[in-house]
Design an enzyme around this catalytic site. Structure first.
Site, PDB file in Angstrom:
ATOM      1  N   ASN A 191     -18.857  30.667   7.358  1.00 17.15           N
ATOM      2  CA  ASN A 191     -18.386  30.675   5.972  1.00 17.15           C
ATOM      3  C   ASN A 191     -16.955  30.322   5.947  1.00 17.15           C
ATOM      4  O   ASN A 191     -16.258  29.937   6.972  1.00 17.15           O
ATOM      5  CB  ASN A 191     -18.650  32.111   5.554  1.00 17.15           C
ATOM      6  CG  ASN A 191     -17.978  32.994   6.386  1.00 17.15           C
ATOM      7  OD1 ASN A 191     -16.962  33.135   6.256  1.00 17.15           O
ATOM      8  ND2 ASN A 191     -18.750  34.149   7.023  1.00 17.15           N
ATOM      9  N   ASP A 223     -24.865  37.577   7.078  1.00 14.55           N
ATOM     10  CA  ASP A 223     -25.740  38.586   7.037  1.00 14.55           C
ATOM     11  C   ASP A 223     -27.064  38.303   7.811  1.00 14.55           C
ATOM     12  O   ASP A 223     -27.807  38.958   8.124  1.00 14.55           O
ATOM     13  CB  ASP A 223     -26.207  38.546   5.260  1.00 14.55           C
ATOM     14  CG  ASP A 223     -25.050  39.368   4.478  1.00 14.55           C
ATOM     15  OD1 ASP A 223     -24.613  40.580   5.129  1.00 14.55           O
ATOM     16  OD2 ASP A 223     -24.754  38.913   3.377  1.00 14.55           O
ATOM     17  N   LYS A 269     -29.165  20.370  22.097  1.00 12.35           N
ATOM     18  CA  LYS A 269     -28.572  19.952  21.106  1.00 12.35           C
ATOM     19  C   LYS A 269     -30.080  19.510  20.310  1.00 12.35           C
ATOM     20  O   LYS A 269     -30.752  18.828  20.842  1.00 12.35           O
ATOM     21  CB  LYS A 269     -27.732  18.738  20.997  1.00 12.35           C
ATOM     22  CG  LYS A 269     -27.174  18.311  19.612  1.00 12.35           C
ATOM     23  CD  LYS A 269     -26.366  17.123  19.972  1.00 12.35           C
ATOM     24  CE  LYS A 269     -26.175  16.419  18.616  1.00 12.35           C
ATOM     25  NZ  LYS A 269     -25.710  14.929  18.666  1.00 12.35           N
ATOM     26  N   ASP A 323     -25.656  45.642  10.174  1.00  9.18           N
ATOM     27  CA  ASP A 323     -24.474  45.611   9.031  1.00  9.18           C
ATOM     28  C   ASP A 323     -23.565  46.707   9.890  1.00  9.18           C
ATOM     29  O   ASP A 323     -23.633  47.908   9.708  1.00  9.18           O
ATOM     30  CB  ASP A 323     -25.206  46.444   7.968  1.00  9.18           C
ATOM     31  CG  ASP A 323     -24.152  46.526   6.590  1.00  9.18           C
ATOM     32  OD1 ASP A 323     -23.087  46.942   6.884  1.00  9.18           O
ATOM     33  OD2 ASP A 323     -24.534  46.408   5.728  1.00  9.18           O
ATOM     34  N   ILE A 324     -22.343  45.990  10.201  1.00  6.76           N
ATOM     35  CA  ILE A 324     -21.370  46.662  10.677  1.00  6.76           C
ATOM     36  C   ILE A 324     -20.883  47.956  10.040  1.00  6.76           C
ATOM     37  O   ILE A 324     -20.622  49.012  10.344  1.00  6.76           O
ATOM     38  CB  ILE A 324     -20.362  45.746  11.186  1.00  6.76           C
ATOM     39  CG1 ILE A 324     -20.920  44.642  11.847  1.00  6.76           C
ATOM     40  CG2 ILE A 324     -18.937  46.483  11.985  1.00  6.76           C
ATOM     41  CD1 ILE A 324     -20.121  43.370  12.093  1.00  6.76           C
ATOM     42  N   PHE A 330     -15.052  45.590   1.954  1.00  2.00           N
ATOM     43  CA  PHE A 330     -14.977  44.697   1.038  1.00  2.00           C
ATOM     44  C   PHE A 330     -16.182  44.256   0.369  1.00  2.00           C
ATOM     45  O   PHE A 330     -17.300  44.391   0.707  1.00  2.00           O
ATOM     46  CB  PHE A 330     -14.187  43.409   1.606  1.00  2.00           C
ATOM     47  CG  PHE A 330     -12.766  43.385   1.684  1.00  2.00           C
ATOM     48  CD1 PHE A 330     -12.120  44.488   2.499  1.00  2.00           C
ATOM     49  CD2 PHE A 330     -11.810  42.703   1.024  1.00  2.00           C
ATOM     50  CE1 PHE A 330     -10.646  44.735   2.800  1.00  2.00           C
ATOM     51  CE2 PHE A 330     -10.390  42.758   0.992  1.00  2.00           C
ATOM     52  CZ  PHE A 330     -10.107  43.626   1.706  1.00  2.00           C
ATOM     53  N   LYS A 374     -22.310  48.454  -3.521  1.00  2.54           N
ATOM     54  CA  LYS A 374     -21.968  48.372  -2.226  1.00  2.54           C
ATOM     55  C   LYS A 374     -21.487  49.773  -1.781  1.00  2.54           C
ATOM     56  O   LYS A 374     -21.673  50.089  -0.760  1.00  2.54           O
ATOM     57  CB  LYS A 374     -20.920  47.376  -1.972  1.00  2.54           C
ATOM     58  CG  LYS A 374     -21.778  45.781  -1.817  1.00  2.54           C
ATOM     59  CD  LYS A 374     -21.087  44.966  -1.304  1.00  2.54           C
ATOM     60  CE  LYS A 374     -21.757  43.459  -1.322  1.00  2.54           C
ATOM     61  NZ  LYS A 374     -21.285  42.373  -1.607  1.00  2.54           N
ATOM     62  N   LYS A 378     -23.764  51.323   0.977  1.00  3.63           N
ATOM     63  CA  LYS A 378     -23.271  51.496   2.486  1.00  3.63           C
ATOM     64  C   LYS A 378     -22.714  52.852   2.668  1.00  3.63           C
ATOM     65  O   LYS A 378     -22.081  52.969   3.609  1.00  3.63           O
ATOM     66  CB  LYS A 378     -22.163  50.291   2.463  1.00  3.63           C
ATOM     67  CG  LYS A 378     -23.009  48.676   2.365  1.00  3.63           C
ATOM     68  CD  LYS A 378     -22.136  47.713   3.032  1.00  3.63           C
ATOM     69  CE  LYS A 378     -22.819  46.462   2.676  1.00  3.63           C
ATOM     70  NZ  LYS A 378     -22.610  45.408   3.854  1.00  3.63           N
TER      71      LYS A 378
HETATM   72  O1  PMT Z   1     -10.444  35.610   5.372  1.00  2.00           O
HETATM   73  P1  PMT Z   1      -9.614  35.197   3.895  1.00  2.00           P
HETATM   74  O2  PMT Z   1      -9.676  33.737   3.946  1.00  2.00           O
HETATM   75  O3  PMT Z   1      -8.537  35.632   3.885  1.00  2.00           O
HETATM   76  O4  PMT Z   1     -10.775  35.635   2.851  1.00  2.00           O
HETATM   77  C1  PMT Z   1     -10.646  36.833   2.634  1.00  2.00           C
HETATM   78  C2  PMT Z   1     -12.098  37.332   2.450  1.00  2.00           C
HETATM   79  C3  PMT Z   1     -12.686  36.863   0.849  1.00  2.00           C
HETATM   80  C4  PMT Z   1     -13.010  36.926   3.330  1.00  2.00           C
HETATM   81  C5  PMT Z   1     -12.099  38.990   2.140  1.00  2.00           C
HETATM   82  O5  PMT Z   1     -11.209  39.451   1.158  1.00  2.00           O
HETATM   83  C6  PMT Z   1     -13.395  39.603   1.867  1.00  2.00           C
HETATM   84  O6  PMT Z   1     -14.031  39.634   0.818  1.00  2.00           O
HETATM   85  N1  PMT Z   1     -13.920  40.058   3.013  1.00  2.00           N
HETATM   86  C7  PMT Z   1     -15.362  40.551   2.971  1.00  2.00           C
HETATM   87  C8  PMT Z   1     -16.305  39.424   2.843  1.00  2.00           C
HETATM   88  C9  PMT Z   1     -17.794  39.751   2.819  1.00  2.00           C
HETATM   89  O7  PMT Z   1     -18.610  39.582   4.029  1.00  2.00           O
HETATM   90  O8  PMT Z   1     -18.193  40.271   1.665  1.00  2.00           O
HETATM   91  P2  PMT Z   1     -19.792  40.951   1.487  1.00  2.00           P
HETATM   92  O9  PMT Z   1     -19.859  41.399   0.138  1.00  2.00           O
HETATM   93  O10 PMT Z   1     -20.737  39.963   1.833  1.00  2.00           O
HETATM   94  O11 PMT Z   1     -19.904  42.212   2.469  1.00  2.00           O
HETATM   95  C10 PMT Z   1     -19.434  43.480   2.046  1.00  2.00           C
HETATM   96  C11 PMT Z   1     -18.970  44.328   3.376  1.00  2.00           C
HETATM   97  O12 PMT Z   1     -19.865  44.473   4.289  1.00  2.00           O
HETATM   98  C12 PMT Z   1     -17.738  43.615   3.961  1.00  2.00           C
HETATM   99  O13 PMT Z   1     -16.958  44.555   4.355  1.00  2.00           O
HETATM  100  C13 PMT Z   1     -18.251  42.936   5.269  1.00  2.00           C
HETATM  101  O14 PMT Z   1     -17.249  42.952   6.192  1.00  2.00           O
HETATM  102  C14 PMT Z   1     -19.302  44.058   5.503  1.00  2.00           C
HETATM  103  N2  PMT Z   1     -20.468  43.362   6.179  1.00  2.00           N
HETATM  104  C15 PMT Z   1     -21.177  42.415   5.580  1.00  2.00           C
HETATM  105  C16 PMT Z   1     -22.372  42.048   6.345  1.00  2.00           C
HETATM  106  C17 PMT Z   1     -22.606  42.822   7.492  1.00  2.00           C
HETATM  107  N3  PMT Z   1     -23.643  42.275   8.387  1.00  2.00           N
HETATM  108  N4  PMT Z   1     -21.906  43.418   8.211  1.00  2.00           N
HETATM  109  C18 PMT Z   1     -20.937  44.073   7.608  1.00  2.00           C
HETATM  110  O15 PMT Z   1     -20.103  44.980   7.989  1.00  2.00           O
END
Ligand code: PMT
Length: 409
Positions: free
Chosen positions: A214, A283, A293, A310-311, A327, A341, A345
């Site tokens: 991403n 995800d 390849k 999911d960390i 986030f 969320k 979570k």
């Molecule tokens: O890196 P930049 O270019 O500065 O951009 C910043 C950002 C937009 C990446 C940052 O501000 C941000 O929003 N980070 C979280 C991105 C994200 O994956 O959001 P989500 O809504 O999909 O996930 C929710 C939360 O679960 C996040 O804290 C993510 O780290 C966590 N997660 C998600 C999936 C997973 N398998 N494990 C996780 O821990």
């Protein structure tokens, strides 16, 4: 060494010297900062060199002195932006009335002025001037502006002045300035705490040359790591692949995939007090990675994906979970999804951001956050990511301490 000075060990202090008779004390100040374990680099204004020579400051600081903004030789070595980033704190001593005015108005017409604008590190000025210049309403207005922006003013002291007058305006003595500089690092709102932060994207391999990822640049997570360190925390930054430099004295663990990030987080989170998940974790990842390849074949191909661990939720579910901040990156219904969320979570706080446009979220230098926790929230308006990160850290510290207090009472 006095235990009050211990926070200066291994700190990088950028010592600015401006034109004033008190500049003769800057040599002693540089020496004392080094005695306390700090690394010192000196920047002098042209007027400062009328009072004390760059050679003296070079000898006492142990580093070349920086004098000019547009010096190609210096820029080829350590340029002004690099110097601004290098510093853990900027101390200008003495700071003349003219220099205070310059910083209050954001002028960058010399190296020291530009550095004060460009640095994200704490900035402290030690005013030194005639008592009437100090009490002049213009200087007092500048003082208020500077303080309102978080610039620390060390002094001035009262007493006999070089001009023979008596009153406020003397620069504080070097030993007092060294103690106050140490104080910049001692009392941070996260002092003594361990923090684990994730940042950047993950890459999910399809074959040896292709991956799913991403647009995360890591800027937000790295800014949070720096702000947490500034606030006194010991920071472990678990980072996906980004092109950002490693912030000084911070433990960075490099990972590629979501599974690797999960494993690195679980290995580092044990003694941590606060966990912040700013990484954009995939995800889903391909069920299998082709050994070679993948060759072009039919018109369509199907890639089978499976859920990544999911960390964030895993950390929040630990028996002795740290204060956990997740986030939420959303392109619609920001608050609704962020609240979902928070509950799904089971985290302590969600920092939600828009990621639909070019101005905030992924890759941009600025961002805005909507913070939500059980029973409350806060809005942090659009700002450069380093400033926003400091505001976020201040709120996290407040909520963390409030939760701890509630649990112990
Ligand atoms: O890196 P930049 O270019 O500065 O951009 C910043 C950002 C937009 C990446 C940052 O501000 C941000 O929003 N980070 C979280 C991105 C994200 O994956 O959001 P989500 O809504 O999909 O996930 C929710 C939360 O679960 C996040 O804290 C993510 O780290 C966590 N997660 C998600 C999936 C997973 N398998 N494990 C996780 O821990």
């Amino acid at each position: 060494m006095s235990s009050d000075l211990r926070p200066l060990a291994n700190k990088r202090i950028l010592l600015g010297v401006t034109g004033g008779i008190a500049a003769y004390k800057s040599a002693d100040l540089a020496r004392r900062l080094r005695d306390a374990g700090a690394e010192v680099r000196v920047v002098m204004t042209r007027a400062a060199t009328e009072f004390i020579t760059p050679l003296t400051m070079q000898a006492v600081s142990g580093n070349p002195v920086h004098l000019h903004l547009l010096d190609p030789q210096t820029e080829a070595g350590m340029g002004h932006i690099e110097l601004a980033r290098w510093a853990d704190a900027v101390l200008v001593a003495p700071a003349s009335a003219g220099f205070m005015a310059k910083v209050a108005h954001g002028l960058a017409d010399d190296l020291l002025g530009a550095l004060c604008l460009a640095t994200a590190a704490p900035l402290a000025l030690a005013p030194a001037m005639n008592r009437l210049m100090w009490s002049n309403p213009a200087t007092q207005d500048n003082r208020r502006v500077l303080e309102s922006r978080g610039v620390r003013l060390f002094g001035p002291a009262e007493g006999e002045q070089a001009c023979g007058e008596v009153g406020p305006g003397r620069m504080l003595e070097p030993h007092a300035l060294v103690e106050m500089t140490a104080g910049l690092f001692a009392g941070g709102c996260l002092s003594g705490l361990n923090i684990v932060i994730t940042a950047g994207p993950t890459r999910e391999a399809i074959d040896p040359v292709r991956f799913i990822s991403n647009r995360s640049s890591g800027k937000m997570g790295y800014a949070i790591a720096v702000a947490a360190q500034e606030a006194g925390a010991t920071v472990t930054l678990i980072s996906g692949p980004v092109v950002l430099p490693v912030p000084p004295r911070l433990k960075r663990v490099n990972v590629e995939s979501a599974v690797q990030m999960y494993e690195a987080v679980l290995a580092n989170v044990r003694d941590c007090d606060i966990f912040i998940g700013a990484a954009a974790v995939a995800d889903y990842h391909p069920v299998s990675r082709a050994a070679h390849k993948i060759k072009k074949g039919q018109n369509e191909m199907t890639l089978v994906l499976e859920r990544s661990p999911d960390i964030l939720a895993s950390v929040a579910a630990l028996p002795e979970a740290p204060y956990t901040v997740g986030f939420a990156a959303e392109t619609e219904n920001l608050e609704v999804h962020a609240r979902a969320k928070l509950a799904a979570k089971d985290v302590d706080m969600v920092a939600a951001n828009w990621v639909g446009g070019p101005d905030t979220g992924f890759e941009s230098d600025e961002n805005a956050l909507l913070l939500i926790w059980e029973g409350g929230g806060a809005e942090l308006p659009c700002a450069p990511k380093d400033r926003l990160a400091r505001e976020l850290i201040a709120v996290i510290a407040e909520r963390y301490h409030a939760k701890n207090k509630a649990q112990t009472s």
